[in-house]
Design a protein around this motif. Sequence first.
Motif, PDB file in Angstrom:
ATOM      1  N   PRO A 231       0.800  -1.232   0.000  1.00  0.00           N
ATOM      2  CA  PRO A 231       0.000   0.000   0.000  1.00  0.00           C
ATOM      3  C   PRO A 231       0.828   1.275   0.000  1.00  0.00           C
ATOM      4  O   PRO A 231       0.476   2.241  -0.679  1.00  0.00           O
ATOM      5  N   ASP A 232       1.935   1.284   0.762  1.00  0.00           N
ATOM      6  CA  ASP A 232       2.755   2.488   0.818  1.00  0.00           C
ATOM      7  C   ASP A 232       3.439   2.761  -0.517  1.00  0.00           C
ATOM      8  O   ASP A 232       3.481   3.899  -0.996  1.00  0.00           O
ATOM      9  N   ALA A 233       3.967   1.721  -1.126  1.00  0.00           N
ATOM     10  CA  ALA A 233       4.609   1.886  -2.433  1.00  0.00           C
ATOM     11  C   ALA A 233       3.584   2.287  -3.482  1.00  0.00           C
ATOM     12  O   ALA A 233       3.861   3.131  -4.352  1.00  0.00           O
ATOM     13  N   LEU A 234       2.392   1.719  -3.415  1.00  0.00           N
ATOM     14  CA  LEU A 234       1.343   2.046  -4.380  1.00  0.00           C
ATOM     15  C   LEU A 234       0.894   3.495  -4.224  1.00  0.00           C
ATOM     16  O   LEU A 234       0.741   4.214  -5.217  1.00  0.00           O
ATOM     17  N   LEU A 235       0.689   3.931  -2.984  1.00  0.00           N
ATOM     18  CA  LEU A 235       0.267   5.316  -2.766  1.00  0.00           C
ATOM     19  C   LEU A 235       1.342   6.291  -3.239  1.00  0.00           C
ATOM     20  O   LEU A 235       1.032   7.329  -3.824  1.00  0.00           O
ATOM     21  N   LYS A 236       2.602   5.974  -3.009  1.00  0.00           N
ATOM     22  CA  LYS A 236       3.683   6.842  -3.478  1.00  0.00           C
ATOM     23  C   LYS A 236       3.672   6.944  -5.003  1.00  0.00           C
ATOM     24  O   LYS A 236       3.833   8.031  -5.574  1.00  0.00           O
ATOM     25  N   LEU A 237       3.481   5.805  -5.668  1.00  0.00           N
ATOM     26  CA  LEU A 237       3.429   5.806  -7.130  1.00  0.00           C
ATOM     27  C   LEU A 237       2.269   6.669  -7.622  1.00  0.00           C
ATOM     28  O   LEU A 237       2.421   7.465  -8.558  1.00  0.00           O
ATOM     29  N   ILE A 238       1.107   6.518  -6.997  1.00  0.00           N
ATOM     30  CA  ILE A 238      -0.060   7.304  -7.404  1.00  0.00           C
ATOM     31  C   ILE A 238       0.189   8.789  -7.190  1.00  0.00           C
ATOM     32  O   ILE A 238      -0.127   9.625  -8.053  1.00  0.00           O
TER      33      ILE A 238
END
Length: 364
Positions: A231-238
């Motif tokens: 989730p943290d990596a995904l939110l950063k990408l978004i």
Amino acid sequence: MNTSPRRRTHHRSEETERLGLTGLLPPPPVPVLDPDRELLLKEALLRKAALAEPPGVLTTRASRPRRRLVRVLAPAVACTVAVCGVVAVNLADKPGRDTTTVTRGGAPHAPEVTQLLDRIALAAAGRKQPTVRADQFVYIESKVAYAAQSAGGGPVTMAPVHTRQVWSSADGSRPGLLREGGGPDTPLDVDAPVHTLDGPGATPRPSTAGKTGPSIGNPTHQYVASLPTDPDALLKLIRDETRGQGQDPDQRAFTAIGELLAETWAPPQVSAALYKAAARIPGVTVIHAATDATGREGVAVARKAHGQQTQWVFDRTTYAFLGERTVLTEAGDAGPAGTVVGTSAVLTKAAVDRAGETPAPMTA
């Protein structure tokens, strides 16, 4: 809401939303007579930041039809390039006040939000979903409703809830298809006209532009399937990929996640990560009673920005994503606070072999 040909119509900045809201629930985009060309023109003309830049070149191409619930377009601009006719704003099929309470700010009850989104993520991760082959199409059928207002002003009028069907190439290599409200089929993912602005106040001129790769704002199924499940990596990408699309990075992220939920068929683990990423966004709240465009009642996860609250509606028992709503949090020409100004309901998501092929009904 429909948009223009090519891939996705993401790139709806908060600056654009804010611009529209000052107009009427702002004249939203989409000339009703030719809805699938509107977005191209909107992005070419309404990028506030771009118009503020010194003379240069801004290009934009048509994208996959997006069904975002509130799009805005200044009436004067709508008539500059498009046919001066009707522009639309999403609205519920029945005008009037919403029966649910609109959250008006303040810190969210973090434990409640986190608990609900954790349950939704757990349910999403456990759902069975077939693998979509690269040569297939992702089919999404939904019900949507828009409200319309003349570009010259006047009362907002309601359109009935209608069916929206989209076929998108899983790997982006073949043209997709949009079929909406009984209108003619619209090819998607094909080369479309591009309009260029040579500086502030310049008249958009036809141009060309090369295709860009898939992204959060222009995803293929294969791209979505490859997203991080952390989730943290995904939110950063978004956050990184939506940078520059408005001054509120939290709302940008919330909007982008909502579009991925409604407009793509993410694999279970990616869906779960999207919900967990949303739980990390400040300002997210829980609405205990909300309905989608077909009247299905559930619980909603919501966030307020620029006089509107966007709600993601979920089934109370299965936690399946049902659809979206947008509700006014401030009174204006479009109605009093609490007025539903956008609604959708996702009915079916499936993989099919050809654009235009209708799958057997299945739960989204």
